[in-house]
Design a protein around this motif. Sequence first.
Motif, PDB file in Angstrom:
ATOM      1  N   VAL A   1       0.841  -1.198   0.000  1.00  0.00           N
ATOM      2  CA  VAL A   1       0.000   0.000   0.000  1.00  0.00           C
ATOM      3  C   VAL A   1       0.876   1.248   0.000  1.00  0.00           C
ATOM      4  O   VAL A   1       0.644   2.192  -0.761  1.00  0.00           O
ATOM      5  CB  VAL A   1      -0.966  -0.005   1.205  1.00  0.00           C
ATOM      6  N   LEU A   2       1.891   1.251   0.840  1.00  0.00           N
ATOM      7  CA  LEU A   2       2.794   2.407   0.935  1.00  0.00           C
ATOM      8  C   LEU A   2       3.504   2.670  -0.392  1.00  0.00           C
ATOM      9  O   LEU A   2       3.638   3.827  -0.818  1.00  0.00           O
ATOM     10  CB  LEU A   2       3.804   2.187   2.066  1.00  0.00           C
TER      11      LEU A   2
ATOM     12  N   ALA B   1      10.831   4.084   7.471  1.00  0.00           N
ATOM     13  CA  ALA B   1      12.268   4.276   7.216  1.00  0.00           C
ATOM     14  C   ALA B   1      12.736   3.344   6.097  1.00  0.00           C
ATOM     15  O   ALA B   1      13.541   3.739   5.245  1.00  0.00           O
ATOM     16  CB  ALA B   1      13.065   4.049   8.490  1.00  0.00           C
ATOM     17  N   GLY B   2      12.223   2.134   6.083  1.00  0.00           N
ATOM     18  CA  GLY B   2      12.589   1.177   5.045  1.00  0.00           C
ATOM     19  C   GLY B   2      12.127   1.579   3.654  1.00  0.00           C
ATOM     20  O   GLY B   2      12.617   1.057   2.657  1.00  0.00           O
ATOM     21  N   HIS B   3      11.210   2.518   3.587  1.00  0.00           N
ATOM     22  CA  HIS B   3      10.721   3.030   2.306  1.00  0.00           C
ATOM     23  C   HIS B   3      11.219   4.445   2.032  1.00  0.00           C
ATOM     24  O   HIS B   3      10.630   5.169   1.235  1.00  0.00           O
ATOM     25  CB  HIS B   3       9.192   2.962   2.257  1.00  0.00           C
TER      26      HIS B   3
ATOM     27  N   LEU C   1       6.721  11.488  15.817  1.00  0.00           N
ATOM     28  CA  LEU C   1       7.744  11.855  14.840  1.00  0.00           C
ATOM     29  C   LEU C   1       7.015  12.255  13.571  1.00  0.00           C
ATOM     30  O   LEU C   1       6.069  11.579  13.159  1.00  0.00           O
ATOM     31  CB  LEU C   1       8.662  10.672  14.535  1.00  0.00           C
ATOM     32  N   LEU C   2       7.438  13.331  12.945  1.00  0.00           N
ATOM     33  CA  LEU C   2       6.952  13.694  11.627  1.00  0.00           C
ATOM     34  C   LEU C   2       8.003  13.212  10.648  1.00  0.00           C
ATOM     35  O   LEU C   2       9.204  13.414  10.859  1.00  0.00           O
ATOM     36  CB  LEU C   2       6.735  15.203  11.515  1.00  0.00           C
ATOM     37  N   MET C   3       7.540  12.565   9.579  1.00  0.00           N
ATOM     38  CA  MET C   3       8.451  11.967   8.613  1.00  0.00           C
ATOM     39  C   MET C   3       8.040  12.378   7.209  1.00  0.00           C
ATOM     40  O   MET C   3       6.872  12.692   6.960  1.00  0.00           O
ATOM     41  CB  MET C   3       8.445  10.430   8.743  1.00  0.00           C
ATOM     42  N   ALA C   4       9.012  12.363   6.305  1.00  0.00           N
ATOM     43  CA  ALA C   4       8.742  12.725   4.915  1.00  0.00           C
ATOM     44  C   ALA C   4       9.564  11.849   3.974  1.00  0.00           C
ATOM     45  O   ALA C   4      10.659  11.399   4.330  1.00  0.00           O
ATOM     46  CB  ALA C   4       9.061  14.199   4.667  1.00  0.00           C
ATOM     47  N   SER C   5       9.022  11.652   2.788  1.00  0.00           N
ATOM     48  CA  SER C   5       9.736  10.957   1.726  1.00  0.00           C
ATOM     49  C   SER C   5      10.334  12.015   0.797  1.00  0.00           C
ATOM     50  O   SER C   5      10.008  13.191   0.905  1.00  0.00           O
ATOM     51  CB  SER C   5       8.763  10.095   0.926  1.00  0.00           C
ATOM     52  N   GLY C   6      11.132  11.563  -0.128  1.00  0.00           N
ATOM     53  CA  GLY C   6      11.554  12.455  -1.199  1.00  0.00           C
ATOM     54  C   GLY C   6      10.421  12.605  -2.195  1.00  0.00           C
ATOM     55  O   GLY C   6       9.469  11.844  -2.186  1.00  0.00           O
TER      56      GLY C   6
END
Length: 147
Positions: free
Chosen positions: A96-97, A127-129, A141-146
């Motif tokens: 899904v991710l 993190a693995g993605h 935690l706020l997280m972001a992808s490229g």
Amino acid sequence: MPLLQLRDATKDDLQVTYAITEDAMRGYVEEAWGKWDPAEQREKHRVNFTPETHRIILVEGDVAGFVAIEEFPTHVWLVKLYLLARCRGQGIGSQVLQGVLKDAKARGKPVTLRVLRVNKRAQALYAGHGFHVTEETPDRLLMASGA
């Protein structure tokens, strides 16, 4: 890899999405804040449930979880990605991710999300993605992808 499908949520999915939320999040909420108040959680869910942003995750025709996504001019917000306990650890969340990331990349936008500090399993998934921490609060935690 199990056969996965997404279908648009409807207003009739309020109860099933609450049940998935409780199954997925109750332990983390109790760890983070000490208790799960069913009345409070049902009301929060009712207020925040917007069928147009939710998709039901089906695995071989059975409900496995749901994903909620909101699109903004600068980013795609992954609001929720919840799976039933029996469906975790099978690559469903990753599948899904990956779809969310692919769609966002086609729009030239990063994906952002927030995750409870106590939810190490979700943090590892993200993190693995390729997600990285962009901000921290005492609880999340706020997280972001490229892009």
